[in-house]
Write a protein that holds these residues in place. Structure first.
Motif, PDB file in Angstrom:
ATOM      1  N   LYS A 281      -3.099  -0.278   6.021  1.00  0.00           N
ATOM      2  CA  LYS A 281      -1.841  -0.555   6.724  1.00  0.00           C
ATOM      3  C   LYS A 281      -0.780  -0.901   5.689  1.00  0.00           C
ATOM      4  O   LYS A 281      -0.994  -1.774   4.851  1.00  0.00           O
ATOM      5  CB  LYS A 281      -2.040  -1.707   7.704  1.00  0.00           C
ATOM      6  N   ILE A 282       0.359  -0.195   5.727  1.00  0.00           N
ATOM      7  CA  ILE A 282       1.465  -0.469   4.796  1.00  0.00           C
ATOM      8  C   ILE A 282       2.760  -0.529   5.580  1.00  0.00           C
ATOM      9  O   ILE A 282       3.097   0.411   6.312  1.00  0.00           O
ATOM     10  CB  ILE A 282       1.566   0.612   3.693  1.00  0.00           C
ATOM     11  N   SER A 291      15.873   2.305   5.326  1.00  0.00           N
ATOM     12  CA  SER A 291      14.811   2.728   6.244  1.00  0.00           C
ATOM     13  C   SER A 291      13.624   1.781   6.150  1.00  0.00           C
ATOM     14  O   SER A 291      13.429   1.072   5.152  1.00  0.00           O
ATOM     15  CB  SER A 291      14.355   4.159   5.907  1.00  0.00           C
ATOM     16  N   TYR A 292      12.840   1.794   7.220  1.00  0.00           N
ATOM     17  CA  TYR A 292      11.620   0.999   7.302  1.00  0.00           C
ATOM     18  C   TYR A 292      10.506   1.930   7.765  1.00  0.00           C
ATOM     19  O   TYR A 292      10.668   2.678   8.737  1.00  0.00           O
ATOM     20  CB  TYR A 292      11.800  -0.150   8.289  1.00  0.00           C
ATOM     21  N   ILE A 293       9.354   1.912   7.058  1.00  0.00           N
ATOM     22  CA  ILE A 293       8.266   2.845   7.361  1.00  0.00           C
ATOM     23  C   ILE A 293       6.984   2.070   7.616  1.00  0.00           C
ATOM     24  O   ILE A 293       6.596   1.192   6.841  1.00  0.00           O
ATOM     25  CB  ILE A 293       8.044   3.829   6.195  1.00  0.00           C
ATOM     26  N   GLU A 294       6.334   2.399   8.735  1.00  0.00           N
ATOM     27  CA  GLU A 294       4.998   1.880   9.031  1.00  0.00           C
ATOM     28  C   GLU A 294       3.987   2.982   8.714  1.00  0.00           C
ATOM     29  O   GLU A 294       3.951   4.011   9.385  1.00  0.00           O
ATOM     30  CB  GLU A 294       4.891   1.466  10.502  1.00  0.00           C
ATOM     31  N   GLU A 295       3.212   2.759   7.671  1.00  0.00           N
ATOM     32  CA  GLU A 295       2.205   3.742   7.255  1.00  0.00           C
ATOM     33  C   GLU A 295       0.822   3.260   7.682  1.00  0.00           C
ATOM     34  O   GLU A 295       0.443   2.124   7.411  1.00  0.00           O
ATOM     35  CB  GLU A 295       2.244   3.945   5.736  1.00  0.00           C
ATOM     36  N   ARG A 296       0.055   4.151   8.331  1.00  0.00           N
ATOM     37  CA  ARG A 296      -1.293   3.824   8.771  1.00  0.00           C
ATOM     38  C   ARG A 296      -2.241   4.938   8.310  1.00  0.00           C
ATOM     39  O   ARG A 296      -2.012   6.117   8.600  1.00  0.00           O
ATOM     40  CB  ARG A 296      -1.367   3.674  10.290  1.00  0.00           C
ATOM     41  N   ARG A 297      -3.301   4.533   7.617  1.00  0.00           N
ATOM     42  CA  ARG A 297      -4.289   5.497   7.129  1.00  0.00           C
ATOM     43  C   ARG A 297      -5.657   5.197   7.745  1.00  0.00           C
ATOM     44  O   ARG A 297      -6.084   4.051   7.797  1.00  0.00           O
ATOM     45  CB  ARG A 297      -4.419   5.432   5.605  1.00  0.00           C
ATOM     46  N   PHE A 338     -12.211  12.645   5.106  1.00  0.00           N
ATOM     47  CA  PHE A 338     -11.214  13.072   6.089  1.00  0.00           C
ATOM     48  C   PHE A 338     -10.249  11.903   6.300  1.00  0.00           C
ATOM     49  O   PHE A 338     -10.645  10.860   6.812  1.00  0.00           O
ATOM     50  CB  PHE A 338     -11.889  13.460   7.405  1.00  0.00           C
ATOM     51  N   GLU A 339      -9.007  12.098   5.915  1.00  0.00           N
ATOM     52  CA  GLU A 339      -8.025  11.016   5.997  1.00  0.00           C
ATOM     53  C   GLU A 339      -6.806  11.476   6.790  1.00  0.00           C
ATOM     54  O   GLU A 339      -6.208  12.515   6.485  1.00  0.00           O
ATOM     55  CB  GLU A 339      -7.590  10.591   4.587  1.00  0.00           C
ATOM     56  N   ASP A 340      -6.471  10.684   7.804  1.00  0.00           N
ATOM     57  CA  ASP A 340      -5.261  10.926   8.596  1.00  0.00           C
ATOM     58  C   ASP A 340      -4.253   9.825   8.310  1.00  0.00           C
ATOM     59  O   ASP A 340      -4.590   8.633   8.368  1.00  0.00           O
ATOM     60  CB  ASP A 340      -5.576  10.937  10.091  1.00  0.00           C
ATOM     61  N   VAL A 341      -3.010  10.231   8.011  1.00  0.00           N
ATOM     62  CA  VAL A 341      -1.963   9.265   7.678  1.00  0.00           C
ATOM     63  C   VAL A 341      -0.752   9.525   8.564  1.00  0.00           C
ATOM     64  O   VAL A 341      -0.289  10.667   8.684  1.00  0.00           O
ATOM     65  CB  VAL A 341      -1.544   9.372   6.193  1.00  0.00           C
ATOM     66  N   THR A 342      -0.254   8.457   9.194  1.00  0.00           N
ATOM     67  CA  THR A 342       0.986   8.565   9.969  1.00  0.00           C
ATOM     68  C   THR A 342       2.043   7.656   9.351  1.00  0.00           C
ATOM     69  O   THR A 342       1.741   6.545   8.921  1.00  0.00           O
ATOM     70  CB  THR A 342       0.774   8.171  11.440  1.00  0.00           C
ATOM     71  N   TYR A 343       3.282   8.177   9.315  1.00  0.00           N
ATOM     72  CA  TYR A 343       4.417   7.410   8.799  1.00  0.00           C
ATOM     73  C   TYR A 343       5.454   7.317   9.926  1.00  0.00           C
ATOM     74  O   TYR A 343       6.130   8.305  10.249  1.00  0.00           O
ATOM     75  CB  TYR A 343       5.069   8.103   7.606  1.00  0.00           C
ATOM     76  N   LYS A 344       5.552   6.148  10.540  1.00  0.00           N
ATOM     77  CA  LYS A 344       6.563   5.939  11.572  1.00  0.00           C
ATOM     78  C   LYS A 344       7.825   5.426  10.905  1.00  0.00           C
ATOM     79  O   LYS A 344       7.824   4.381  10.250  1.00  0.00           O
ATOM     80  CB  LYS A 344       6.074   4.949  12.626  1.00  0.00           C
ATOM     81  N   SER A 779       7.112  -4.033   0.004  1.00  0.00           N
ATOM     82  CA  SER A 779       6.021  -3.509   0.827  1.00  0.00           C
ATOM     83  C   SER A 779       4.955  -4.568   1.057  1.00  0.00           C
ATOM     84  O   SER A 779       4.699  -5.417   0.192  1.00  0.00           O
ATOM     85  CB  SER A 779       5.387  -2.269   0.177  1.00  0.00           C
ATOM     86  N   TYR A 780       4.351  -4.498   2.230  1.00  0.00           N
ATOM     87  CA  TYR A 780       3.215  -5.336   2.592  1.00  0.00           C
ATOM     88  C   TYR A 780       2.068  -4.390   2.935  1.00  0.00           C
ATOM     89  O   TYR A 780       2.236  -3.441   3.723  1.00  0.00           O
ATOM     90  CB  TYR A 780       3.549  -6.212   3.798  1.00  0.00           C
ATOM     91  N   SER A 781       0.875  -4.627   2.359  1.00  0.00           N
ATOM     92  CA  SER A 781      -0.220  -3.696   2.591  1.00  0.00           C
ATOM     93  C   SER A 781      -1.520  -4.436   2.836  1.00  0.00           C
ATOM     94  O   SER A 781      -1.760  -5.518   2.298  1.00  0.00           O
ATOM     95  CB  SER A 781      -0.384  -2.744   1.398  1.00  0.00           C
ATOM     96  N   GLU A 782      -2.367  -3.832   3.676  1.00  0.00           N
ATOM     97  CA  GLU A 782      -3.739  -4.289   3.913  1.00  0.00           C
ATOM     98  C   GLU A 782      -4.649  -3.072   3.770  1.00  0.00           C
ATOM     99  O   GLU A 782      -4.491  -2.096   4.497  1.00  0.00           O
ATOM    100  CB  GLU A 782      -3.903  -4.884   5.313  1.00  0.00           C
ATOM    101  N   MET A 783      -5.583  -3.151   2.830  1.00  0.00           N
ATOM    102  CA  MET A 783      -6.493  -2.036   2.608  1.00  0.00           C
ATOM    103  C   MET A 783      -7.925  -2.487   2.825  1.00  0.00           C
ATOM    104  O   MET A 783      -8.371  -3.473   2.249  1.00  0.00           O
ATOM    105  CB  MET A 783      -6.349  -1.483   1.190  1.00  0.00           C
ATOM    106  N   GLN A 784      -8.638  -1.769   3.680  1.00  0.00           N
ATOM    107  CA  GLN A 784     -10.047  -2.039   3.939  1.00  0.00           C
ATOM    108  C   GLN A 784     -10.836  -0.786   3.586  1.00  0.00           C
ATOM    109  O   GLN A 784     -10.814   0.210   4.309  1.00  0.00           O
ATOM    110  CB  GLN A 784     -10.268  -2.420   5.398  1.00  0.00           C
TER     111      GLN A 784
END
Length: 820
Positions: A281-282, A291-297, A338-344, A779-784
């Motif tokens: 989560k970024i 701009s502000y982007i919500e990135e989810r992988r 297999f990685e799916d990434v969305t950028y809102k 940026s704020y990120s959480e990686m698991q």
């Protein structure tokens, strides 16, 4: 029944030796039955050794069957018979004249009292053995790593931490040298290799925070020596382990060895099929783009792999003072991610939603490695006097391919389509000789040499198409043929002595010549370096009494940049967050000081050490804007550089405590203060010179505790808890991480089998959480990397007790000298 027949067949194949020629060719049959004296129960698969009475040379042998019966054909003559099985006293029948078919009747086995005592002691042993110069972690005692990998093992060791990306640190320092059986890992990417090697193949891990001159000078933070299993019990014996888990973690492994008086055969075979899902989560503010982007992988990493190790140790003389060990290790691992990434995308104040970009990344990898190792050991008559010679040759292949497709989620409109490939090849040859000569009471001289020769090549390519139906074209800025040649030749000497039976002194000096070639072949950018360095070490140990000691140590260390740190084309998993290495990075040098104290009581072992590391040209990573954009997303570059100075001071406590015979605790606390000094200059996309100051001070701490409780009905319960506190960085901070693992095991089948159940990351809390601030990006990120995992395993032992402990392996562990 099929398993026992297979075991019996392997036994006869491996253990039987060719009989020496006899004067008489008359064949006779020897038979009998082996039973437990107290219970009258047959002792299955007992080891039988037959030797000539006059020469004591082994001429034949075999095993009893599942009912304790044996039937062996041999030439007539005078023989000595030896009957052995773990847990029983060895039975012998000497000078037996066998001229006709002979039945020895019942061979009565009595329980070995010393073996029972060993069982009790082993059951009460702590997981970690604390010594002044190192900590030895016995993997076989740890329920947490059943069905896991080497990375899981390391993450359960005091003083060691493995972050969510697999990076290893020792007392908070990531400049760590990883050895396998005393030799550098042959893998191109050590982090990935440790995630492939099964935990079941490991016997123990040595944690050496301040190594002496007999070790490689590499690793400013210390050394981790991973020692693989090599069976040493007589006869045919071994362990079979089957594993299943959720997320998918299926595997099977076998550790088998067959030993006689003339040789020892050992093998480890394993296969695994795993899935490691992860998520990231970024949330990112782009101040210049408003701009502000919500990135989810979301990623699913699938892998299948096999690991095979086969070796033979030959005793070259009767007293086993000379041995020659040869082994071959083969590893093959492949998989998909297999990685799916969305950028809102939103406006900076998040009041207006703009659009969603979608990125689909499908990658596959194929890794293969083979290594041949040879070791010769000669022990002379004087205790501690020995010569060891080691050699290893390895070949590695690491290939990676990926397809990256980008689109707008709402409309399905095309954004980007890219392909990447990385073809990696590496060969490494290592030759080493060590000689230890005791000079008298309490004195010892050591001399050794080592040559390590590595040639690595990786061809990296990125293709793209601008429109959906266009052909793929090459992106020149991300394509290269990268060659790395590293030849290191070293010699060392050490002298140790002891004064007044209290003060031990070990002084050493190591010389290393480093010859490097770092070449970018497509751009004809060729770099050659050659430098010589001296690495002194000095160790003092003072025995206050039989139960306590003080130590003062110093050593000089080096950290050479490798892999992605020097390869400018090493990664393209994200087109907006790139890591670019620097081929011109210099090595970092560390002066390491350590003061230690060790105290033992009946139920407690306590050790503490205060340490100080002064490093020049240390590695630091800078994040900077590239000036390019993918849509509206700025492309960020991460790149390493040589910082001016890094000072680290800390203190560590380790306690092993036996509260009760059935309850053991191991705990470790580490605190350190870190201060860096230096600047980094670069020209940004607006052609403005930016001076980034990296002067900062931070402190952090970590703690872990392991509890092991022996419950009734042969059930063991183990709990691991650890906490890594937050830490300030030059461009932001890492937040604290708390995690817990839980495991249970139960012995079955008269202690021949063990069922284990473990939960890795009980609260699903192992995440790397960062807050980063750059001049134009926050940026704020959480990686698991891996979500909570549940694993069940079954272990079956044949001809081997649960408590069997192999002696120290013959392979050189770079611990050539004794203790003073």
């Amino acid at each position: 029944m099929l398993l026992k027949k297979s075991i019996l067949f392997l036994t006869l194949l491996l253990v039987s030796t060719t009989a020496f020629s006899q004067v008489s060719l008359k064949k006779v049959t020897l038979s009998g039955k082996i039973i437990d004296k107290e219970t009258s129960v047959p002792v299955e698969f007992t080891i039988i050794t037959i030797s000539k009475s006059d020469t004591k040379i082994v001429v034949n042998g075999g095993t009893a069957d599942a009912n304790g019966n044996f039937n062996i054909e041999l030439n007539n003559g005078n023989y000595d018979f030896k009957f052995e099985f773990p847990g029983y006293k060895t039975q012998e029948k000497l000078n037996q004249n066998i001229s006709v078919d002979t039945n020895l009747g019942n061979i009565l086995f009595e329980t070995e009292s010393s073996q029972i005592e060993t069982v009790m002691i082993r059951g009460e042993r702590t997981t970690v053995d604390i010594k002044l110069d190192k900590k030895v972690y016995n993997v076989g005692q740890d329920l947490m790593v059943k069905g896991g990998t080497v990375s899981d093992v390391l993450d359960n060791i005091p003083s060691v931490a493995v972050d969510v990306e697999g990076n290893i640190s020792l007392r908070g320092n990531e400049s760590v040298r990883v050895l396998i059986d005393g030799k550098p890992s042959t893998a191109i990417n050590v982090t990935d290799a440790l995630r492939m090697l099964p935990a079941d193949a490991i016997d123990k891990v040595e944690v050496i925070t301040n190594p002496s001159a007999r070790y490689d000078a590499e690793g400013g933070g210390g050394i981790l020596n991973i020692i693989l299993k090599k069976g040493k019990n007589k006869g045919l014996n071994g362990t079979l382990i089957a594993t299943a888990g959720d997320p998918r973690n299926n595997g099977i492994s076998a550790n088998i060895n067959s030993k006689t008086d003339t040789y020892n055969l050992f093998t480890t075979i394993s296969y695994n099929d795993r899935n490691n899902p992860g998520k990231t989560k970024i949330n990112q503010e782009n101040l210049e783009q408003n701009s502000y982007i919500e990135e989810r992988r979301f990623s699913d990493r699938y892998s299948k792999g096999a690991n095979v190790n086969f070796g033979m140790e030959v005793f070259l003389n009767k007293d086993k003072s000379a041995t020659w060990t040869n082994s071959i290790n083969y590893r093959n691992n492949g998989g998909n991610n297999f990685e799916d990434v969305t950028y809102k995308n939103y406006t900076l104040d998040r009041s207006t939603f703009l659009f969603t970009r979608f990125r689909d990344n499908i990658s596959e990898n194929d890794n293969e490695a083979i290594e041949y190792s040879s070791n010769f050991l000669k022990k002379f008559k004087k205790d501690g006097h020995k010569l060891t010679i080691d050699a290893s040759i390895s070949l590695n292949k690491e290939d990676e391919f990926s397809n990256i497709y980008g689109s707008y989620l709402e409309t399905g409109a095309f954004v980007s389509d890219e392909k990447t490939s990385k073809i990696g090849r590496q060969n490494r040859n290592l030759f080493q000789a060590d000689y230890v000569l005791p000079l008298g009471k309490g004195m010892q001289f050591e001399l050794g040499s080592r040559g390590s020769y590595t040639n690595s090549n990786s061809v990296y390519e990125v293709l793209e198409r601008v429109a959906q139906n266009d052909p793929y074209t090459n992106i020149p800025g991300f394509t290269n043929n990268f060659e790395y040649i590293e030849n290191i030749t070293a010699v060392y000497t050490q002298f140790g002595t002891k004064f007044f039976n209290k003060l031990s002194v070990l002084a050493g000096l190591r010389f290393e010549n480093t010859n490097l070639e770092i070449n970018q072949l497509l751009t004809n950018d060729l770099n050659k370096r050659n430098y010589n360095n001296l690495f002194p070490s000095l160790f003092f140990t003072y025995e206050l009494n039989d139960d306590s000691s003080l130590s003062l140590n110093y050593s000089k260390r080096i950290s050479r940049p490798r892999d992605r740190f020097i390869n400018p084309f090493s990664s393209y998993t994200s087109n907006t967050n790139l890591f670019i290495g620097d081929p011109k990075l210099n090595p970092a040098f560390t002066d390491a000081f350590d003061i230690g104290y060790l105290r033992k009581w009946d139920e407690i072992t306590f050790s503490t050490s205060a340490y100080y590391n002064h490093t020049t040209d240390s590695f630091q990573t800078v994040r900077k804007e590239s000036g390019r954009f993918i849509g509206t997303i700025p492309v960020i570059i991460n790149s390493p550089f040589n910082l001016g100075e890094d000072n680290r001071i800390g203190i560590e406590f380790t306690v092993n405590y036996s509260l009760k015979k059935w309850w053991k605790l191991n705990s470790n606390v580490n605190y350190f203060y870190n201060e860096t000094k230096g600047n980094y200059q670069f020209t940004n996309s607006n052609n403005v010179l930016v001076n980034q100051n990296f002067d900062f001070k931070s402190s952090t701490w970590s703690a872990r505790i392991t509890s092991k409780i022996n419950l009734p009905y042969k059930i063991d319960w183990q709990t691991n808890m650890n906490y890594n506190a937050g830490q300030k960085m030059a461009q932001g901070k890492n937040k604290g991480i708390a995690a817990m693992n839980l495991a249970f095991s139960k012995d079955v089948l008269k202690d021949k089998g063990t069922i284990a159940f473990n939960v890795n990351d009980v609260f699903n809390s192992r995440k790397r959480i960062q807050d980063l601030q750059l001049p134009t990006v926050n940026s704020y990120s959480e990686m698991q990397w891996r979500v909570r995992a549940i694993t069940v395993s079954f272990t079956y032992r044949f001809n081997k007790l649960k408590t069997d402990k192999d002696p120290k392996p013959k392979m050189q562990e770079q611990d050539g000298g004794g203790e003073f």
